[in-house]
Design a protein around this motif. Structure first.
Motif, short mmCIF file in Angstrom:
data_model
loop_
_atom_site.label_atom_id
_atom_site.label_comp_id
_atom_site.label_asym_id
_atom_site.label_seq_id
_atom_site.Cartn_x
_atom_site.Cartn_y
_atom_site.Cartn_z
N PRO A 7 4.49 -3.64 -6.31
CA PRO A 7 4.11 -3.50 -4.89
C PRO A 7 4.87 -2.37 -4.20
O PRO A 7 5.46 -2.54 -3.13
N ALA A 8 4.84 -1.18 -4.81
CA ALA A 8 5.62 -0.06 -4.29
C ALA A 8 5.22 0.31 -2.86
O ALA A 8 6.07 0.54 -2.00
N SER A 87 12.54 -9.78 -17.24
CA SER A 87 13.61 -9.53 -16.27
C SER A 87 13.14 -8.58 -15.18
O SER A 87 12.25 -7.76 -15.39
N LEU A 88 13.78 -8.71 -14.02
CA LEU A 88 13.61 -7.74 -12.94
C LEU A 88 14.86 -6.89 -12.90
O LEU A 88 15.98 -7.42 -12.80
N MET A 89 14.70 -5.58 -13.01
CA MET A 89 15.84 -4.66 -13.03
C MET A 89 15.59 -3.52 -12.06
O MET A 89 14.59 -2.82 -12.17
N SER A 115 17.12 -14.98 -0.46
CA SER A 115 15.74 -14.53 -0.62
C SER A 115 15.03 -15.21 -1.77
O SER A 115 13.80 -15.32 -1.78
N LEU A 116 15.79 -15.69 -2.76
CA LEU A 116 15.18 -16.27 -3.95
C LEU A 116 14.88 -17.75 -3.79
O LEU A 116 13.73 -18.18 -3.87
N LEU A 198 10.62 -8.79 -6.60
CA LEU A 198 11.08 -7.53 -6.01
C LEU A 198 10.66 -7.44 -4.55
O LEU A 198 11.45 -7.06 -3.69
N ALA A 199 9.40 -7.78 -4.27
CA ALA A 199 8.90 -7.71 -2.90
C ALA A 199 9.63 -8.69 -1.99
O ALA A 199 9.80 -8.42 -0.79
#
Length: 213
Positions: A7-8, A87-89, A115-116, A198-199
């Motif tokens: 979602p850039a 993973s999110l990196m 946030s999580l 990420l968003a």
């Protein structure tokens, strides 16, 4: 191989109004997002940027520990089999001039945990934990000096905030300082993937860092 849709644009729209010059970059592979932004800073590239990697080959943690995005994987699907990224990196880099930077890592950790999920806790100084003893992710904050401040002014630095968060469950990996299998975010939020996480994280993270400054 499945294509991950990041979602850039949505992240840019949420962040750019308060962080002029902000950009979002997504790379399929890199040694380390933190290392790349530190290299850019030393070369004079000081614009605010979010750098996301789908795979890291030389990810770094605290005290020089290696964090490989694929090491310790169990049978959970990943990008190679058409499933979610394990993973999110990412790393967030931006110029910052806080009066005192000693609490930045803690502020970042609190922002990410909130946030999580309410079940995510912090283990000092830079780990995200679940249920007290299972590591969910890690945070690495690094800085590079930019200019010498005027007398009495706060030092301007380029701050790089790197993060690795497990999305799917993983096996324990050697060299991490623990034999307990790490946690995965999907245990808390079924069906969540790296782009969605990420968003959720980045706009609040940027706001936290700006408030800290």
């Amino acid at each position: 191989m499945a294509v991950t849709r990041w979602p850039a644009e949505a992240i840019w729209e949420a962040v750019a109004p308060t962080l002029p010059g902000f950009t979002v970059e997504v790379l399929p592979e890199i040694d380390s997002t933190n290392s790349e932004l530190m290299r850019r800073a030393r070369a004079g590239q000081l614009e605010p940027v979010l750098l996301v990697a789908e795979r890291q080959t030389a990810g770094r943690g605290r005290m020089g520990r290696v964090w490989d995005s694929r090491a310790g994987m169990d049978a959970a699907p990943d990008a190679d089999t058409g499933g979610p990224l394990p993973s999110l990196m990412f790393s967030l880099g931006l110029p910052l001039a806080p009066a005192d930077g000693s609490g930045l890592s803690l502020a970042v950790g609190v922002s990410v945990a909130e946030s999580l999920d309410a079940a995510v806790g912090l283990k000092w100084p830079n780990d995200l934990w679940l249920a007290g003893d299972r590591k969910l992710g890690g945070i690495l904050v690094e800085t590079a000096s930019v200019v010498s401040p005027a007398p009495g002014a706060a030092a301007l630095r380029y701050v790089v905030i790197g993060m690795g968060i497990n999305i799917t469950e993983r096996l324990a990996q050697a060299g991490t300082g623990t034999t307990t299998p790490p946690a995965g975010l999907r245990e808390l939020v079924p069906g969540i993937d790296a782009p969605t996480a990420l968003a959720q994280l980045v706009p609040a993270l940027v706001a936290t860092v700006q408030a800290f400054e």
